[in-house]
Motif scaffolding. Structure first.
Motif, short mmCIF file in Angstrom:
data_model
loop_
_atom_site.label_atom_id
_atom_site.label_comp_id
_atom_site.label_asym_id
_atom_site.label_seq_id
_atom_site.Cartn_x
_atom_site.Cartn_y
_atom_site.Cartn_z
N PHE A 68 67.37 -66.57 -78.95
CA PHE A 68 66.35 -66.58 -79.99
C PHE A 68 66.76 -65.75 -81.20
O PHE A 68 66.35 -66.05 -82.31
N TYR A 69 67.58 -64.74 -80.98
CA TYR A 69 68.10 -63.96 -82.11
C TYR A 69 68.94 -64.85 -83.01
O TYR A 69 68.86 -64.77 -84.24
N LEU A 70 69.72 -65.72 -82.40
CA LEU A 70 70.63 -66.59 -83.16
C LEU A 70 70.00 -67.90 -83.61
O LEU A 70 70.36 -68.43 -84.66
N ARG A 71 69.08 -68.45 -82.83
CA ARG A 71 68.64 -69.82 -83.08
C ARG A 71 67.14 -70.04 -82.90
O ARG A 71 66.75 -71.13 -82.50
N ALA A 72 66.31 -69.08 -83.13
CA ALA A 72 64.87 -69.26 -82.94
C ALA A 72 64.37 -70.48 -83.72
O ALA A 72 64.70 -70.66 -84.88
N SER A 73 63.62 -71.33 -83.05
CA SER A 73 63.06 -72.52 -83.68
C SER A 73 61.80 -72.92 -82.94
O SER A 73 61.55 -72.47 -81.81
N LYS A 74 61.02 -73.77 -83.55
CA LYS A 74 59.81 -74.28 -82.89
C LYS A 74 60.19 -75.01 -81.60
O LYS A 74 59.52 -74.85 -80.58
N PHE A 75 61.26 -75.81 -81.65
CA PHE A 75 61.70 -76.52 -80.46
C PHE A 75 62.02 -75.57 -79.32
O PHE A 75 61.64 -75.80 -78.17
N ILE A 119 74.01 -76.08 -70.91
CA ILE A 119 74.93 -77.04 -71.51
C ILE A 119 74.81 -77.11 -73.03
O ILE A 119 75.81 -77.21 -73.74
N THR A 120 73.60 -77.03 -73.54
CA THR A 120 73.36 -77.29 -74.96
C THR A 120 73.71 -76.12 -75.86
O THR A 120 74.33 -76.31 -76.91
N PHE A 121 73.33 -74.92 -75.51
CA PHE A 121 73.49 -73.77 -76.40
C PHE A 121 74.74 -73.00 -76.02
O PHE A 121 74.69 -72.00 -75.32
N ARG A 122 75.87 -73.48 -76.49
CA ARG A 122 77.14 -72.89 -76.09
C ARG A 122 78.08 -72.64 -77.27
O ARG A 122 79.29 -72.69 -77.12
N ASN A 123 77.51 -72.40 -78.43
CA ASN A 123 78.40 -72.15 -79.58
C ASN A 123 79.19 -70.86 -79.36
O ASN A 123 79.02 -70.16 -78.36
N GLU A 124 80.03 -70.55 -80.28
CA GLU A 124 80.95 -69.41 -80.15
C GLU A 124 80.24 -68.11 -79.79
O GLU A 124 80.70 -67.36 -78.95
N ARG A 125 79.10 -67.86 -80.40
CA ARG A 125 78.39 -66.59 -80.18
C ARG A 125 77.59 -66.58 -78.89
O ARG A 125 77.27 -65.53 -78.38
N LEU A 126 77.27 -67.75 -78.36
CA LEU A 126 76.45 -67.83 -77.14
C LEU A 126 77.26 -68.19 -75.89
O LEU A 126 76.73 -68.11 -74.79
N LYS A 127 78.52 -68.59 -76.06
CA LYS A 127 79.26 -69.16 -74.95
C LYS A 127 79.35 -68.23 -73.73
O LYS A 127 79.29 -68.69 -72.61
N ASN A 128 79.47 -66.94 -73.94
CA ASN A 128 79.54 -66.02 -72.81
C ASN A 128 78.17 -65.66 -72.25
O ASN A 128 78.05 -65.36 -71.07
N PHE A 129 77.15 -65.69 -73.09
CA PHE A 129 75.81 -65.33 -72.63
C PHE A 129 75.21 -66.38 -71.71
O PHE A 129 74.33 -66.09 -70.93
N LYS A 130 75.70 -67.63 -71.80
CA LYS A 130 75.16 -68.68 -70.94
C LYS A 130 75.35 -68.35 -69.46
O LYS A 130 74.59 -68.81 -68.61
N TYR A 131 76.33 -67.51 -69.14
CA TYR A 131 76.56 -67.15 -67.74
C TYR A 131 75.44 -66.28 -67.17
O TYR A 131 75.33 -66.13 -65.96
N LEU A 132 74.63 -65.73 -68.05
CA LEU A 132 73.43 -65.00 -67.59
C LEU A 132 72.43 -65.96 -66.94
O LEU A 132 71.52 -65.52 -66.24
N LEU A 133 72.59 -67.24 -67.16
CA LEU A 133 71.72 -68.25 -66.54
C LEU A 133 72.13 -68.58 -65.11
O LEU A 133 71.35 -69.20 -64.37
#
Length: 154
Positions: A68-75, A119-133
């Protein structure tokens, strides 16, 4: 500072959701209905659930704060709200209403939502944080198998 705000916000919502879900369980794993079910041989002891959910929600809150820090949106808010609704409603549907098949649909939808995040939110800044899932995804796979066993054997 905004990440910390998001982290605290998601901690409050996620642990609040767990508390609400527990309240809606009508005795949950200690209730007569659940204890009389034929359960999977790999069903973990009760204490594992508390430890697992604490770890899951800490990791998930951290992931959400980054996302949400990087990509907060209504969706994203709608997707997150849907995830919270699924997570909380499973407890009520399965334990209180004894609707095992509906619970199965809910847990599958919840798993799909988490895989969507992964799968969806894996850009350069988020790619390592997805492993928290991963703790959440692993737990949902286990929980889905437990729910499926109950559906098939009761």
């Amino acid at each position: 500072m905004k990440k910390i705000y998001f982290f605290i916000l998601f901690l409050v919502i996620n642990f609040g959701g767990l508390a609400l879900g527990s309240w809606l369980m009508d005795g949950g794993s200690t209730g007569e209905w659940y204890n009389n079910l034929s359960k999977a041989p790999w069903t973990p002891p009760g204490w594992v659930f508390g430890a697992a959910w604490t770890t899951i929600m800490l990791c998930f809150s951290w992931y959400l704060a980054e996302l949400f820090y990087l990509r907060a949106s209504k969706f994203l808010w709608i997707l997150y709200g849907f995830q919270v609704l699924l997570n909380v409603s499973w407890n009520w549907v399965f334990f209180d209403q004894h609707l095992m098949q509906v619970g199965m649909v809910i847990i599958i939808l919840l798993t799909l939502v988490l895989f969507y995040y992964f799968i969806t939110f894996r850009n350069e800044r988020l790619k390592n944080f997805k492993y928290l899932l991963l703790p959440y995804l692993i737990w949902l796979c286990i929980a889905t198998s437990l729910n499926a066993y109950i559906v098939l054997n009761n």
